[in-house]
Design a protein around this motif. Structure first.
Motif, PDB file in Angstrom:
ATOM      1  N   UNK A  57       1.433   0.490 -52.098  1.00 31.34           N
ATOM      2  CA  UNK A  57       0.865  -0.390 -51.071  1.00 31.34           C
ATOM      3  C   UNK A  57      -0.398   0.182 -50.447  1.00 31.34           C
ATOM      4  N   UNK A  58      -0.432   1.491 -50.207  1.00 27.45           N
ATOM      5  CA  UNK A  58      -1.636   2.132 -49.707  1.00 27.45           C
ATOM      6  C   UNK A  58      -2.087   1.717 -48.326  1.00 27.45           C
ATOM      7  N   UNK A  59      -1.236   1.095 -47.558  1.00 28.14           N
ATOM      8  CA  UNK A  59      -1.577   0.694 -46.183  1.00 28.14           C
ATOM      9  C   UNK A  59      -1.010   1.711 -45.211  1.00 28.14           C
ATOM     10  N   UNK A  60      -1.699   1.913 -44.122  1.00 32.06           N
ATOM     11  CA  UNK A  60      -1.264   2.919 -43.155  1.00 32.06           C
ATOM     12  C   UNK A  60       0.065   2.554 -42.503  1.00 32.06           C
ATOM     13  N   UNK A  61       0.304   1.274 -42.246  1.00 27.69           N
ATOM     14  CA  UNK A  61       1.569   0.883 -41.615  1.00 27.69           C
ATOM     15  C   UNK A  61       2.743   1.112 -42.564  1.00 27.69           C
ATOM     16  N   UNK A  62       2.548   0.813 -43.837  1.00 34.60           N
ATOM     17  CA  UNK A  62       3.606   1.040 -44.827  1.00 34.60           C
ATOM     18  C   UNK A  62       3.832   2.537 -45.020  1.00 34.60           C
ATOM     19  N   UNK A  63       2.753   3.297 -45.055  1.00 35.31           N
ATOM     20  CA  UNK A  63       2.857   4.748 -45.215  1.00 35.31           C
ATOM     21  C   UNK A  63       3.599   5.376 -44.049  1.00 35.31           C
ATOM     22  N   UNK A  64       3.297   4.922 -42.849  1.00 39.21           N
ATOM     23  CA  UNK A  64       3.981   5.451 -41.662  1.00 39.21           C
ATOM     24  C   UNK A  64       5.471   5.134 -41.702  1.00 39.21           C
ATOM     25  N   UNK A  65       5.819   3.927 -42.092  1.00 35.39           N
ATOM     26  CA  UNK A  65       7.230   3.546 -42.178  1.00 35.39           C
ATOM     27  C   UNK A  65       7.942   4.325 -43.285  1.00 35.39           C
ATOM     28  N   UNK A  66       7.276   4.526 -44.408  1.00 32.10           N
ATOM     29  CA  UNK A  66       7.882   5.288 -45.500  1.00 32.10           C
ATOM     30  C   UNK A  66       8.089   6.746 -45.098  1.00 32.10           C
ATOM     31  N   UNK A  67       7.128   7.320 -44.397  1.00 30.31           N
ATOM     32  CA  UNK A  67       7.288   8.687 -43.895  1.00 30.31           C
ATOM     33  C   UNK A  67       8.426   8.782 -42.891  1.00 30.31           C
ATOM     34  N   UNK A  68       8.583   7.754 -42.068  1.00 32.74           N
ATOM     35  CA  UNK A  68       9.696   7.738 -41.106  1.00 32.74           C
ATOM     36  C   UNK A  68      11.039   7.680 -41.832  1.00 32.74           C
ATOM     37  N   UNK A  69      11.112   6.875 -42.887  1.00 26.13           N
ATOM     38  CA  UNK A  69      12.354   6.809 -43.680  1.00 26.13           C
ATOM     39  C   UNK A  69      12.645   8.158 -44.312  1.00 26.13           C
ATOM     40  N   UNK A  70      11.610   8.801 -44.854  1.00 26.32           N
ATOM     41  CA  UNK A  70      11.800  10.114 -45.469  1.00 26.32           C
ATOM     42  C   UNK A  70      12.274  11.147 -44.451  1.00 26.32           C
ATOM     43  N   UNK A  71      11.665  11.144 -43.289  1.00 25.22           N
ATOM     44  CA  UNK A  71      12.066  12.096 -42.248  1.00 25.22           C
ATOM     45  C   UNK A  71      13.487  11.824 -41.774  1.00 25.22           C
ATOM     46  N   UNK A  72      13.804  10.564 -41.579  1.00 22.54           N
ATOM     47  CA  UNK A  72      15.142  10.209 -41.105  1.00 22.54           C
ATOM     48  C   UNK A  72      16.217  10.615 -42.108  1.00 22.54           C
ATOM     49  N   UNK A  73      16.024  10.321 -43.383  1.00 19.77           N
ATOM     50  CA  UNK A  73      17.035  10.691 -44.378  1.00 19.77           C
ATOM     51  C   UNK A  73      17.119  12.198 -44.557  1.00 19.77           C
ATOM     52  N   UNK A  74      15.983  12.875 -44.486  1.00 16.86           N
ATOM     53  CA  UNK A  74      16.002  14.330 -44.634  1.00 16.86           C
ATOM     54  C   UNK A  74      16.736  14.998 -43.480  1.00 16.86           C
ATOM     55  N   UNK A  75      16.602  14.457 -42.283  1.00 16.08           N
ATOM     56  CA  UNK A  75      17.255  15.051 -41.119  1.00 16.08           C
ATOM     57  C   UNK A  75      18.725  14.666 -40.983  1.00 16.08           C
ATOM     58  N   UNK A  76      19.066  13.435 -41.303  1.00 11.68           N
ATOM     59  CA  UNK A  76      20.422  12.965 -41.030  1.00 11.68           C
ATOM     60  C   UNK A  76      21.409  13.169 -42.172  1.00 11.68           C
ATOM     61  N   UNK A  77      20.944  13.219 -43.386  1.00 10.87           N
ATOM     62  CA  UNK A  77      21.859  13.340 -44.528  1.00 10.87           C
ATOM     63  C   UNK A  77      22.665  14.645 -44.502  1.00 10.87           C
ATOM     64  N   UNK A  78      22.064  15.805 -44.276  1.00 11.33           N
ATOM     65  CA  UNK A  78      22.876  17.018 -44.210  1.00 11.33           C
ATOM     66  C   UNK A  78      23.861  17.036 -43.045  1.00 11.33           C
TER      67      UNK A  78
END
Length: 127
Positions: A57-78
């Motif tokens: 997608x290459x849009x800043x809003x999509x990138x920000x949301x994808x980074x938030x998903x990555x951070x959330x799963x990385x922090x909460x999964x363990x």
């Protein structure tokens, strides 16, 4: 064109790791090893899929949301895996018969539902 190919590679790699996580649920012998397989591969797979989304997608809003998903799963999964594993251990889910080390054995007080530290256990043994 090149970003679409990279996004496809990331997407396929993410799907592969998600498949590995799903297979880990069926192939692993007990709760703890199943959780290990699903949390490690699941977080990596989700992260790679989110990288594909950011590239495609290459849009800043999509990138920000994808980074938030990555951070959330990385922090909460363990944390979730630890909580589920601890609850499974305390209610008596059996370990695999080839498990070599059980560091919680003898430390859990079933009446009070508390864990004793190794120092408290040594004090009790010396008394």
């Amino acid at each position: 064109m090149i970003t679409e190919i990279l996004a496809a590679i990331f997407l396929l790699a993410g799907c592969f790791f998600m498949l590995v996580a799903a297979l880990g649920v069926f192939r692993m012998p007990d709760l703890l090893t199943r959780m290990h397989a699903t949390t490690k591969s699941g977080v990596l797979g989700a992260g790679l899929i989110m990288c594909a989304v950011m590239l495609f997608f290459g849009e800043s809003s999509v990138t920000l949301k994808a980074l938030a998903v990555m951070a959330f799963t990385t922090l909460t999964s363990p944390i979730a895996a630890h909580t589920i594993g601890r609850a499974g251990y305390f209610i008596g889910v059996p370990l695999w018969h080839k498990t070599v080390k059980d560091e919680l054995k003898g430390r859990y007080d079933e009446q009070n539902h508390l864990l004793r530290s190794s120092e408290e256990q040594k004090k009790d043994q010396n008394s």
